[in-house]
Design a protein around this motif. Structure first.
Motif, short mmCIF file in Angstrom:
data_model
loop_
_atom_site.label_atom_id
_atom_site.label_comp_id
_atom_site.label_asym_id
_atom_site.label_seq_id
_atom_site.Cartn_x
_atom_site.Cartn_y
_atom_site.Cartn_z
N GLN A 37 0.92 -1.08 -0.12
CA GLN A 37 0.04 0.05 0.08
C GLN A 37 1.12 1.40 0.14
OE1 GLN A 37 -2.41 0.51 3.73
NE2 GLN A 37 -4.10 1.54 2.36
N GLY A 38 0.46 2.38 -0.64
CA GLY A 38 1.18 3.40 -0.85
C GLY A 38 1.36 4.36 0.40
N PHE A 39 1.95 4.27 1.33
CA PHE A 39 2.16 5.60 2.16
C PHE A 39 3.47 5.56 2.66
CE2 PHE A 39 1.00 1.47 4.30
CZ PHE A 39 1.97 1.46 5.34
N ALA A 124 -5.54 0.20 -14.33
CA ALA A 124 -6.20 1.61 -13.63
C ALA A 124 -6.47 1.29 -12.24
CB ALA A 124 -7.64 1.69 -14.16
N TYR A 125 -6.24 2.33 -11.52
CA TYR A 125 -6.38 2.64 -10.42
C TYR A 125 -7.79 2.04 -9.80
CZ TYR A 125 -6.04 4.04 -5.46
OH TYR A 125 -6.22 4.34 -3.94
N ASP A 126 -7.74 1.37 -8.72
CA ASP A 126 -8.86 0.58 -8.44
C ASP A 126 -10.38 1.43 -8.15
OD1 ASP A 126 -8.37 1.51 -5.95
OD2 ASP A 126 -8.59 -0.54 -4.99
N GLY A 235 -2.46 14.75 1.05
CA GLY A 235 -1.73 13.63 1.56
C GLY A 235 -0.71 13.02 1.09
N LYS A 236 -0.64 12.95 -0.53
CA LYS A 236 0.37 12.46 -0.90
C LYS A 236 1.64 13.26 -0.91
CE LYS A 236 -1.83 9.00 -3.23
NZ LYS A 236 -3.22 9.14 -2.13
N THR A 237 1.28 14.66 -1.28
CA THR A 237 2.37 15.62 -1.51
C THR A 237 3.07 15.81 -0.14
OG1 THR A 237 1.24 16.79 -3.11
CG2 THR A 237 2.90 17.92 -2.36
N TYR A 319 5.32 7.41 -6.43
CA TYR A 319 6.46 6.83 -5.58
C TYR A 319 6.26 5.17 -5.42
CZ TYR A 319 2.57 7.74 -1.60
OH TYR A 319 1.49 7.99 -1.04
N PHE A 320 5.95 4.77 -6.80
CA PHE A 320 5.85 3.45 -7.11
C PHE A 320 6.81 2.99 -8.01
CE2 PHE A 320 1.29 4.72 -5.96
CZ PHE A 320 1.32 3.95 -4.78
N GLN A 321 7.35 1.76 -7.74
CA GLN A 321 8.54 1.24 -8.84
C GLN A 321 7.79 -0.02 -9.35
OE1 GLN A 321 11.85 2.24 -10.01
NE2 GLN A 321 11.12 0.47 -11.28
N LEU A 364 5.47 -6.65 -10.42
CA LEU A 364 5.00 -6.34 -8.99
C LEU A 364 5.28 -4.93 -8.91
CD1 LEU A 364 6.62 -9.10 -7.24
CD2 LEU A 364 4.08 -8.94 -7.82
N ARG A 365 4.38 -4.23 -8.00
CA ARG A 365 4.65 -2.72 -7.60
C ARG A 365 5.17 -2.74 -6.35
NH1 ARG A 365 -0.23 1.45 -6.07
NH2 ARG A 365 0.36 0.44 -3.99
N PHE A 366 6.21 -1.86 -6.37
CA PHE A 366 6.69 -1.57 -4.88
C PHE A 366 6.73 -0.18 -4.59
CE2 PHE A 366 8.88 -5.33 -6.44
CZ PHE A 366 8.96 -6.19 -5.52
N1 GLN Z 1 -3.26 5.07 -3.15
C1 GLN Z 1 -2.74 4.15 -2.57
C2 GLN Z 1 -2.06 2.96 -3.15
O1 GLN Z 1 -1.96 3.15 -4.36
C3 GLN Z 1 -3.66 3.28 -1.46
C4 GLN Z 1 -4.97 3.95 -1.00
C5 GLN Z 1 -5.83 2.82 -0.58
O2 GLN Z 1 -5.37 1.97 0.18
N2 GLN Z 1 -7.00 3.04 -0.81
O3 GLN Z 1 -1.25 1.93 -2.78
#
Ligand code: GLN
Length: 385
Positions: A37-39, A124-126, A235-237, A319-321, A364-366
């Motif tokens: 998860q992206g955080f 696509a983002y979910d 939140g991202k920035t 911020y994903f690789q 895979l996404r990291f």
């Molecule tokens: N945007 C975040 C991601 O792509 C996840 C946000 C969420 O968990 N809904 O990892």
């Protein structure tokens, strides 16, 4: 007799729990390093935390205006004018939202009616497709193909029709880390010219664009801006995904419709953080340094991956690789992501879940929004693959 609860027909029968929740939970269960998860695993700027505290203690604890605190909307307008060269009226063309997902849901809800088609690009983002389905629309899927994940404009031209109410785009792109160029925006604008089709531009990673590239925003592209909802995320920035705060820009007639829905979804967004952000945004360095900050982490992580059998794909933004595991395994990506979490102690996101059609991309996404030590430890573990 079956209860009403048990026989209630789901409005989203194909939807389970999001992959982010699933993988973060598995990572916690296994004590794995969580790059799924992206955080960020670091805190926001102490100066920003201080501003929030000041507002919390200073009495900014009752409802904000429905569209957002005026000072924050003004600050967003100034930033957008400076960076994108476009003037949005804070009064009628900017709304503060409870994060990007609420902005996207609200824009889709106000724009899409039963029978409308909505074009999305897969992976696509979910959150796009379920929102379209709840609005009674039909999702039409264009494909971003491995390994470049570029839009195929000929395919897009074929998929557009009189029924296309909305095109959803995402740049910088989650999950692939690609970005759209000015030429891509021109191509989309040319295809939509003369139509009533709207655009929803998910730009929540706008400040994470690397290698000196510029973020190409629909807000900058005047022809697209006239038909676009442009979504951003504080939140991202500012490394504060838990604050759930973002914003939408759109021409006044679109924003009027957006607000009709927004006021009944959240009414208004939390006030102390809006006031703090309004003050914090007065220093452009707060967002201008974000690209270099994440580029360092991207480079650190890519250098670590180079010592593994995973192959890093190009990463121009977010911020994903992405990493290909074609040299390592034939397993489906979901199975591999689970196995790596359990056996190596590194959690990632399988990219196939972002497409409806079966995909064999083997990637895979990291998430590299992590302390350098965290990234180094993850790469040491991945080197055992
Ligand atoms: N945007 C975040 C991601 O792509 C996840 C946000 C969420 O968990 N809904 O990892």
């Amino acid at each position: 007799m079956p209860s009403a609860a048990a026989t209630f027909p789901s409005r989203l029968p194909g939807v389970g729990t999001t992959i982010f929740t699933v993988m973060s939970r598995l990572a916690a269960e296994c004590g794995a390093i969580n790059l799924s998860q992206g955080f960020p695993d670091f805190s926001p700027d102490p100066a920003l935390l201080g501003l929030v505290e000041k507002r919390l203690r200073g009495g900014a604890n009752q409802y904000a205006p429905m569209a957002g605190v005026p000072a924050l909307r003004e600050a967003i307008a100034e930033k957008t004018a400076a960076l994108q060269g476009t003037a949005y009226d804070p009064e009628s063309e900017i709304t503060v939202t409870a994060g990007g997902t609420q902005a996207i849901f609200t824009a889709i809800t106000c724009a899409v009616r039963p029978g409308d088609e909505v074009l999305i690009f897969e992976p696509a983002y979910d959150c796009y497709a379920p929102a379209v389905e709840l609005a009674g629309g039909t999702v039409v899927r264009a494909t971003l193909r491995f390994p470049g994940y570029r839009p195929d404009w000929e395919e897009v031209r074929r998929l557009l029709s009189q029924r296309t109410r909305l095109v959803v785009l995402n740049t910088p792109h989650n999950p692939t880390g690609t970005t759209w160029s000015a030429a891509d925006l021109d191509a989309l604008a040319a295809l939509l010219r003369g139509s009533g089709t709207l655009v929803l531009s998910d730009e929540v990673y706008e400040h994470m664009v690397f290698d000196g590239l510029r973020h190409e925003s629909c807000a900058r592209h005047h022809e697209l801006a006239e038909r676009s909802f442009v979504v951003g995320s504080f939140g991202k920035t500012f490394h504060a995904t838990g604050w759930k705060i973002g914003a939408v820009l759109a021409p006044a007639p679109l924003m009027a419709e957006f607000r009709k829905v927004h006021q009944f979804v959240v009414f208004a967004v939390n006030r102390p953080i809006q006031e703090a952000l309004a003050e914090y945004l007065r220093q452009p360095a707060s967002y201008l340094q974000v690209a270099a900050f994440y580029q360092r982490r991207r480079d650190r992580f890519r250098a670590g991956l180079a010592a593994t059998r995973l192959q890093a794909l190009p990463c121009a933004g977010t911020y994903f690789q992405l990493a290909s595991y074609a040299a390592v395994s034939d397993e489906p990506d979901v199975a591999l992501a689970v196995r790596l979490t359990r056996e190596l102690g590194v959690a990632s996101i399988p990219v196939s879940v972002f497409s409806e059609a079966p995909r064999q991309d083997r990637v895979l996404r990291f998430c590299f929004a992590k302390e350098e030590a965290t990234l180094d430890r993850a790469c040491e573990r991945l080197a055992r693959l």
